[in-house]
Design an enzyme around this catalytic site. Sequence first.
Site, PDB file in Angstrom:
ATOM      1  N   SER A 124       0.822  -1.198   0.000  1.00 34.36           N
ATOM      2  CA  SER A 124       0.000   0.000   0.000  1.00 34.36           C
ATOM      3  C   SER A 124       0.865   1.261   0.000  1.00 34.36           C
ATOM      4  CB  SER A 124      -0.960  -0.042   1.198  1.00 34.36           C
ATOM      5  OG  SER A 124      -1.974   0.919   1.073  1.00 34.36           O
ATOM      6  N   ASP A 178     -10.097  -4.703  -4.214  1.00 29.67           N
ATOM      7  CA  ASP A 178      -9.480  -3.731  -3.296  1.00 29.67           C
ATOM      8  C   ASP A 178     -10.354  -2.481  -3.187  1.00 29.67           C
ATOM      9  OD1 ASP A 178      -7.832  -1.872  -1.966  1.00 29.67           O
ATOM     10  OD2 ASP A 178      -6.018  -2.740  -2.822  1.00 29.67           O
ATOM     11  N   HIS A 209      -8.020  -5.390   0.020  1.00 30.30           N
ATOM     12  CA  HIS A 209      -6.747  -4.700   0.272  1.00 30.30           C
ATOM     13  C   HIS A 209      -5.989  -5.524   1.307  1.00 30.30           C
ATOM     14  CE1 HIS A 209      -4.175  -1.208  -0.112  1.00 30.30           C
ATOM     15  NE2 HIS A 209      -4.153  -1.028   1.198  1.00 30.30           N
TER      16      HIS A 209
END
Length: 229
Positions: A124, A178, A209
Amino acid sequence: MPPILPNITLETGKEPKHSIIWLHGLGADGEDFVPIAEELELPVAVRYIFPHAPMRPVTINGGYVMRAWYDILTGAASAEISANIGRREDSEGIRASQIQIEELIAQERQRGVAAKNIFLAGFSQGGAVVLHTGLRHPEQLGGILALSTYLPLPQTLQAEADACAKVTPIFMAHGHGDPVIPYAFGKASADMLSRQHYELEWHGYDMPHAVCPEEIRDIELWLARRLSG
């Protein structure tokens, strides 16, 4: 020079000649990916370094102070994130984190690890920082693993990228579901890099995610192919 980031260091054998610097995502810390690293079965001894991001207020979370590699200057709705995440960026914060990761790379070089044996990995926000940093590093690195992420500051890449990065292998992976960084946004970053002839391998998974077991196995195989004595 800024001080070396506080970090967790894990060595899988004596006198490792390979290092993996692994960055966590927003609001997590260096502990986040230790269990996953411990699952990986690699052919050589590796030194893992899991730095803790600095504490800073994050606009997307109402200014709440948490560990973050840079600020996110968007609203809270995922549609707005998708539309704006690559437009209103905290370039100062991203570049400050780049300097801190370069310090960790320099530390490993001083320990005798060759640049070609240093890997950057991140999830991320952490993935965005390792992409940004690795593509601008003046030596060919062992590889870049960018998980559930995107390329920050894309408009500056061509002017700032080092030619060595063209041959640095890149592993990018993303979840189809996600809700934080949409799959299409990550894929668009990968496609842009591929068009510019970076050595990139893309993987998509049926997950949100997150990280899934299939992805961990693919990471293990990808790393094992690139690690040598």
